[in-house]
Design an enzyme around this catalytic site. Sequence first.
Site, PDB file in Angstrom:
ATOM      1  N   ASP A 149       0.747  -1.229  -0.051  1.00 15.62           N
ATOM      2  CA  ASP A 149       0.041  -0.090  -0.226  1.00 15.62           C
ATOM      3  C   ASP A 149       0.994   1.461   0.035  1.00 15.62           C
ATOM      4  OD1 ASP A 149      -3.333   0.606   1.161  1.00 15.62           O
ATOM      5  OD2 ASP A 149      -1.928   2.152   1.217  1.00 15.62           O
ATOM      6  N   ILE A 150       0.480   2.101  -0.938  1.00 11.49           N
ATOM      7  CA  ILE A 150       1.319   3.248  -0.851  1.00 11.49           C
ATOM      8  C   ILE A 150       1.300   4.363   0.319  1.00 11.49           C
ATOM      9  CG2 ILE A 150      -0.514   4.902  -2.015  1.00 11.49           C
ATOM     10  CD1 ILE A 150       1.524   5.741  -4.160  1.00 11.49           C
ATOM     11  N   HIS A 198     -10.422  -5.466  -3.324  1.00 11.99           N
ATOM     12  CA  HIS A 198      -9.075  -5.791  -2.677  1.00 11.99           C
ATOM     13  C   HIS A 198      -8.969  -6.058  -1.260  1.00 11.99           C
ATOM     14  CE1 HIS A 198      -9.855  -1.482  -2.379  1.00 11.99           C
ATOM     15  NE2 HIS A 198      -9.072  -1.535  -1.286  1.00 11.99           N
TER      16      HIS A 198
HETATM   17  P1  AMP Z   1      -9.705   1.012   0.208  1.00  8.43           P
HETATM   18  O1  AMP Z   1     -10.005   2.615   0.925  1.00  8.43           O
HETATM   19  O2  AMP Z   1     -10.059  -0.027   1.126  1.00  8.43           O
HETATM   20  O3  AMP Z   1     -10.291   1.555  -1.177  1.00  8.43           O
HETATM   21  O4  AMP Z   1      -8.106   1.101  -0.061  1.00  8.43           O
HETATM   22  C1  AMP Z   1      -7.547   1.679  -1.188  1.00  8.43           C
HETATM   23  C2  AMP Z   1      -6.167   1.439  -0.665  1.00  8.43           C
HETATM   24  O5  AMP Z   1      -5.435   1.797  -1.924  1.00  8.43           O
HETATM   25  C3  AMP Z   1      -5.558   2.674   0.272  1.00  8.43           C
HETATM   26  O6  AMP Z   1      -5.121   2.126   1.441  1.00  8.43           O
HETATM   27  C4  AMP Z   1      -4.566   3.543  -0.513  1.00  8.43           C
HETATM   28  O7  AMP Z   1      -3.623   3.887   0.305  1.00  8.43           O
HETATM   29  C5  AMP Z   1      -4.181   2.249  -1.421  1.00  8.43           C
HETATM   30  N1  AMP Z   1      -3.484   3.059  -2.716  1.00  8.43           N
HETATM   31  C6  AMP Z   1      -4.195   4.003  -3.460  1.00  8.43           C
HETATM   32  N2  AMP Z   1      -3.519   4.224  -4.590  1.00  8.43           N
HETATM   33  C7  AMP Z   1      -2.119   3.296  -4.691  1.00  8.43           C
HETATM   34  C8  AMP Z   1      -0.985   3.021  -5.554  1.00  8.43           C
HETATM   35  N3  AMP Z   1      -0.918   3.601  -6.505  1.00  8.43           N
HETATM   36  N4  AMP Z   1      -0.204   2.107  -5.033  1.00  8.43           N
HETATM   37  C9  AMP Z   1      -0.530   1.390  -3.740  1.00  8.43           C
HETATM   38  N5  AMP Z   1      -1.862   1.541  -2.873  1.00  8.43           N
HETATM   39  C10 AMP Z   1      -2.628   2.574  -3.469  1.00  8.43           C
END
Ligand code: AMP
Length: 116
Positions: free
Chosen positions: A29-30, A99
């Site tokens: 996760d970023i 996810h």
């Molecule tokens: P959710 O809020 O459950 O939809 O989780 C989405 C997750 O994706 C969040 O924890 C973000 O930090 C993560 N996220 C968004 N963009 C990226 C990216 N480019 N690479 C990795 N994680 C990401």
Amino acid sequence: MTTIFHKIIQREIPADIVFEDDHIIAFRDIAPQAPVHVLFVPKQDFATLNDVPADAPEIVGRLAIAAARYAKERGFAEDGYRIVMNCNAHGGQTVFQIHLHLLAGAQLGRFGTPAA
Ligand code: AMP
């Protein structure tokens, strides 16, 4: 719908990928919420958990099993971890490709309380 996760699957944007097979991809996760925070994403297109057909439990099962295997391989399975799937607005979902979050590496706090 194309999301940022589809772009990661297609290698259109970079990610720190830790696992991939024919069905799923996993990457860090970023914006990590724990010392270990990895996202497990199916390659099939489902916006939310609500959209997964009842006759396709393997879509979700693969994510959980891959997360458990990752925990065992990385040596923190016995200490423990948390897996989470957020769904829609009240769940806090922000990326609309399903996810599973794997969170680990420290004692995690309680969860599930309404946002302040
Ligand atoms: P959710 O809020 O459950 O939809 O989780 C989405 C997750 O994706 C969040 O924890 C973000 O930090 C993560 N996220 C968004 N963009 C990226 C990216 N480019 N690479 C990795 N994680 C990401």
